[in-house]
Design a protein around this motif. Structure first.
Motif, PDB file in Angstrom:
ATOM      1  N   ASP A  40      72.839 -67.141 -25.997  1.00  0.00           N
ATOM      2  CA  ASP A  40      71.968 -67.888 -25.070  1.00  0.00           C
ATOM      3  C   ASP A  40      71.671 -69.211 -25.894  1.00  0.00           C
ATOM      4  N   CYS A  41      71.581 -69.593 -27.168  1.00  0.00           N
ATOM      5  CA  CYS A  41      71.327 -70.751 -28.012  1.00  0.00           C
ATOM      6  C   CYS A  41      72.446 -70.923 -28.958  1.00  0.00           C
ATOM      7  N   VAL A  57      73.263 -61.599 -29.178  1.00  0.00           N
ATOM      8  CA  VAL A  57      72.157 -62.616 -29.290  1.00  0.00           C
ATOM      9  C   VAL A  57      71.874 -62.711 -30.735  1.00  0.00           C
ATOM     10  N   CYS A  61      66.450 -65.256 -29.887  1.00  0.00           N
ATOM     11  CA  CYS A  61      66.582 -64.872 -28.423  1.00  0.00           C
ATOM     12  C   CYS A  61      66.411 -63.566 -28.085  1.00  0.00           C
ATOM     13  N   LYS A 122      64.351 -72.574 -24.435  1.00  0.00           N
ATOM     14  CA  LYS A 122      65.203 -71.197 -24.617  1.00  0.00           C
ATOM     15  C   LYS A 122      64.650 -70.284 -23.625  1.00  0.00           C
ATOM     16  N   ILE A 126      66.902 -68.408 -20.706  1.00  0.00           N
ATOM     17  CA  ILE A 126      67.299 -67.062 -20.646  1.00  0.00           C
ATOM     18  C   ILE A 126      66.761 -66.418 -19.275  1.00  0.00           C
TER      19      ILE A 126
END
Length: 386
Positions: A40-41, A57, A61, A122, A126
């Protein structure tokens, strides 16, 4: 009897052996290309996983995934117990598989948060991917929003109506719902939108900047609903991209995406003196941008309009910066910076030596950057009014 005891001990140790084996398999999977960065990041070496989505993750996250129990359940790949079936599921899926499904149709303009971005970006990224499944097909983005906006001349935040138009590439805002005439009509030409939660003192704080009468104008807004503010943010990015596509029809989207938004190189407080350098030093909030090669200053971080600006050229145009040391100045800020331009020498003071080093590095980065044709226009036209 001895054999029976040995068998019993083997059975007792089996769960622990299975736990260690499964954790080792997961750690090996997490090192594979695609899985070795947070899904995700993009943070390196993720050590958590969603065993319902099949992704690896990072710790930060994983905390956001815990807020989505209906679609995502997470475990530590180092500390938690993993059943064989879940390990096999992670082996079959992984980050690349999930990206192909949940990021299939992410629009080119959509901002993909990175490790150091603010929480609301973020969190909504998500949620958009896994909870709302926005990127598995076509999407519609909010263009009409009621936001809390900081007043120009006071600290109070008031409700304002914002209307985004792709037809004429503008963002309008109105005082009231039934207002016929907008308070401002902001062109996409110079608009910039960045999240500034610390500056605005709100987790969903968004700063919208644009040129008004050749000076920088700032709007500071937020919404309590993270989805609404992030949807507006990405709708602005979509409109900016559409404007840039119209302006530069021969350029590809990959060349235009970096032009959608500008992030300053450095911002913070310094003290400044006047042209003769005999005037009293005054504390001001400075912003240095590499894109337009300008140093802007404001009285406070939440000022609506800049007090002044100076264009920063290259060394070949007689621009240079250097440390001026502690000197003999009376006061608590002793770490000086001297900025030399063709028309004037500017003197600033920093409170900490670290701040001085960071400003010097930022100034030198701009000075070493070659000027574009647009920069040469500013070089000849901009009035230095700091």
């Amino acid at each position: 009897m001895g054999l029976d005891c040995q068998s019993d001990r083997s059975k007792l140790s089996s769960p622990m052996a299975s736990l260690e084996r499964n954790n080792k398999i997961l750690l090996d999977l997490a090192r594979q290309p695609g899985n070795n960065l947070c899904a995700d990041c993009g943070a390196p070496e993720p050590d958590w996983a969603s065993y319902t989505l099949g992704i690896f993750v990072c710790l930060n996250c994983s905390g956001m995934h815990r807020n989505l129990p209906a679609v995502s359940k997470v475990k530590s790949i180092r500390l938690d117990r993993w059943e064989d079936s879940l390990v096999e599921f992670m082996r079959e899926r992984g980050n690349s598989y999930a990206k192909a499904v949940y990021e299939k149709c992410v629009p080119a303009f959509y901002y993909r948060p990175q490790q150091r971005d603010c929480i609301v970006l973020k969190d909504q990224w998500i949620r958009a991917k896994y909870e709302r499944r926005e990127f598995t097909g076509e999407n519609n983005y909010s263009q009409h929003s009621t936001l809390w906006k900081k007043g120009k001349d006071n600290k109070q935040f008031l409700k304002r109506i914002f209307l985004l138009s792709r037809k004429d590439f503008t963002l309008r805002y109105f005082i009231k719902e039934d207002s016929k005439v907008p308070k401002a009509v902001i062109s996409m030409k110079d608009l910039n939108a960045v999240f500034q939660p610390e500056k605005i003192n709100h987790a969903h704080g968004l700063q919208i900047s644009y040129l008004h009468d050749e000076r920088m104008r700032n709007l500071f807004v937020y919404h309590e609903d993270g989805q609404i503010i992030v949807s507006l943010f990405n709708a602005i990015r979509a409109t900016r991209l559409a404007y840039l596509q119209r302006k530069h029809p021969t350029l590809r989207d990959n060349d235009l995406i970096p032009l959608i938004a500008t992030h300053c190189l450095k911002e913070g407080y310094m003290e400044k003196t006047g042209p003769t350098q005999r005037e009293p030093f005054k504390k001001r909030w400075f912003i240095l941008c590499s894109k337009n090669r300008k140093l802007l200053y404001f009285k406070t971080p939440l000022d609506a309009t800049e007090l002044g600006a100076v264009f920063i050229g290259t060394e070949s145009h007689s621009y240079r910066v250097e440390s001026s040391g502690r000197g003999t100045r009376v006061g608590r800020w002793h770490y000086g910076i001297t900025l030399q331009t063709p028309g004037r020498q500017f003197v600033f003071m920093c409170e900490q030596e670290q701040e001085q080093r960071e400003w010097l590095e930022a100034f030198r980065k701009v000075i070493s950057q070659p000027m574009t044709p647009e920069d040469y226009v500013q070089y000849t036209d901009v009035a230095q009014i700091i």
